[in-house]
Enzyme design. Structure first.
Site, PDB file in Angstrom:
ATOM      1  N   HIS A 152      -1.230   5.372  -3.030  1.00 14.69           N
ATOM      2  CA  HIS A 152      -1.201   6.157  -3.915  1.00 14.69           C
ATOM      3  C   HIS A 152      -0.761   7.343  -3.492  1.00 14.69           C
ATOM      4  O   HIS A 152      -1.604   7.913  -2.949  1.00 14.69           O
ATOM      5  CB  HIS A 152      -2.119   5.684  -5.153  1.00 14.69           C
ATOM      6  CG  HIS A 152      -1.619   6.543  -6.323  1.00 14.69           C
ATOM      7  ND1 HIS A 152      -1.008   6.413  -6.759  1.00 14.69           N
ATOM      8  CD2 HIS A 152      -2.321   7.918  -6.436  1.00 14.69           C
ATOM      9  CE1 HIS A 152      -1.457   7.267  -8.158  1.00 14.69           C
ATOM     10  NE2 HIS A 152      -1.771   8.182  -7.667  1.00 14.69           N
ATOM     11  N   CYS A 153       0.607   7.507  -4.115  1.00 17.22           N
ATOM     12  CA  CYS A 153       0.604   9.154  -3.198  1.00 17.22           C
ATOM     13  C   CYS A 153       0.457  10.881  -4.832  1.00 17.22           C
ATOM     14  O   CYS A 153       1.441  10.641  -5.386  1.00 17.22           O
ATOM     15  CB  CYS A 153       2.086   9.159  -2.524  1.00 17.22           C
ATOM     16  SG  CYS A 153       2.857  10.889  -2.489  1.00 17.22           S
ATOM     17  N   PRO A 154      -0.780  10.867  -4.526  1.00 11.71           N
ATOM     18  CA  PRO A 154      -0.521  12.336  -5.517  1.00 11.71           C
ATOM     19  C   PRO A 154       0.177  13.422  -5.373  1.00 11.71           C
ATOM     20  O   PRO A 154       0.695  13.737  -6.772  1.00 11.71           O
ATOM     21  CB  PRO A 154      -1.881  12.454  -4.741  1.00 11.71           C
ATOM     22  CG  PRO A 154      -2.151  12.523  -3.611  1.00 11.71           C
ATOM     23  CD  PRO A 154      -1.674  11.603  -3.120  1.00 11.71           C
TER      24      PRO A 154
END
Length: 365
Positions: A163-165
């Protein structure tokens, strides 16, 4: 009950947000994504405003043109990664979840009290390697190979990488190639701007402050994902050590060839979304109690009462129950009958009145 048609994205579980009638899908935490947009647009704006005019006149006008094309490609890959479905797997329906639970209970048998039930795992064979499919207690499904449940989005994602913010979304099966192209093009854009910043400083002969953190962090991230693509691995598998643990299990998804692995990840077919988030579904909602009844509903109630519940029960059909025109004419008085008063009938004599009349007659005699 009122039945209305809604889009399926309005009822999808999880912690995602949707825009443009379900066409745009992102995570709820989008603050860092806006920071990414600000940094990229701000840096390129400064470059176009201060360096490009001088470099276009003194070196070549192709410098700002190539920088603009590279900037547009970076923004396109960023938005494509952020706004797309990363490969979210739909949750099991209540009937499917009940059936899976029955299968698990039948396979495991009755577990004695105080003992922990066995793990819910299914084994499949991929390229002569045994791969375990884990059961997701939230989605009520056995996750496909390489899928994992994202705790931030609260959904299972196929070929989950991380999960890439910075992009405000998960990186999975459907948007990994766009994420890699985004990091690669951003690295090229950063190197391009950094190089011509140095050229500008040398030609102008005055010092400027150059940020090295952005250059090395983006380039390092691109190099790490290039390494993963060459081995056909995901970030999640690399962190967990799925193919380099004590058992030394080989990666069943690798083709043992760097070119083949890169072609599969970057040039493979585009997988369609399995969510059907823009499909239609029917929703039953209770009618408002404060809304006034319509005229059609008011008219329908007396008709139902007449046909289904006649006032005088008999064995006739419902058509016979309805009053005829002749009966209504007999019951309705005519104008002449209303004008002439009805004759008064003598009152009925009671027993006491008869007794008094007989006594008066006796006295008269």
């Amino acid at each position: 009950m009122i039945t209305r048609k809604v889009r399926k994205w309005e009822k999808l579980p999880g912690k995602n947000t949707f825009c443009c009638d379900g066409r745009v899908m992102m995570a709820r935490q989008k603050g860092v994504f806006y920071l990414t947009l600000f940094l990229i647009i701000g840096t390129c704006s400064l470059f176009f405003a201060f360096e490009c005019p001088y470099l276009a006149v003194n070196l070549s006008p192709a410098i700002p043109v190539f920088a603009a094309l590279l900037f547009l490609f970076v923004m396109a890959m960023l938005l494509r990664t952020s706004f797309s479905d990363p490969g979210v797997l739909p949750r099991a329906l209540p009937e499917e979840a009940t059936f899976i639970e029955m299968e698990i209970e039948a396979a495991n048998g009755n577990v004695p009290a105080g003992q922990r039930p066995p793990p819910r795992i299914r084994n499949v064979q991929i390229n002569n390697q045994i791969v375990k499919l884990k059961y997701c207690y939230t989605c009520k499904i056995f996750r496909p190979p390489r899928a994992s449940h994202c705790s931030i989005c609260d959904n299972c994602v196929d070929r989950f990488d991380h999960h890439c913010p910075w992009v405000g979304n998960c990186v999975g099966k459907r948007n990994y190639r766009y994420f890699y192209l985004f990091t690669l093009s951003l690295s090229l854009l950063t190197i391009y701007i950094f190089t011509f910043d140095i050229v500008h400083v040398v030609m102008r002969k005055y010092p400027v402050l150059v940020c090295f953190f952005t250059l090395w962090s983006v380039v390092g991230l691109t190099g790490f994902h290039t390494y993963l693509i060459s081995l056909n691995q995901t970030t999640n598998e690399d962190i967990k050590g799925s193919w380099s643990g004590k058992n030394r299990v080989q990666n069943p998804y690798s083709h043992k060839n760097i070119i083949k692995n890169c072609c599969e990840v970057l040039c493979g077919p585009a997988y369609p979304s399995v969510l059907d988030r823009r499909g239609l579904m029917q929703e039953d909602s209770p009618a408002s109690e404060t809304s006034p009844p319509s005229s059609s509903s008011m008219n329908s109630v007396p008709q139902t009462t007449k046909t289904t519940a006649p006032l005088i029960p008999n064995e006739h059909t419902p058509d016979d129950v309805k009053p005829s025109i002749a009966d209504s004419a007999e019951k309705t008085p005519s104008p002449k009958e209303e004008e002439s008063p009805a004759p008064k009938l003598p009152p009925l004599a009671s027993p006491e009145t008869d007794a008094e009349t007989s006594i008066i007659k006796d006295k008269a005699h």
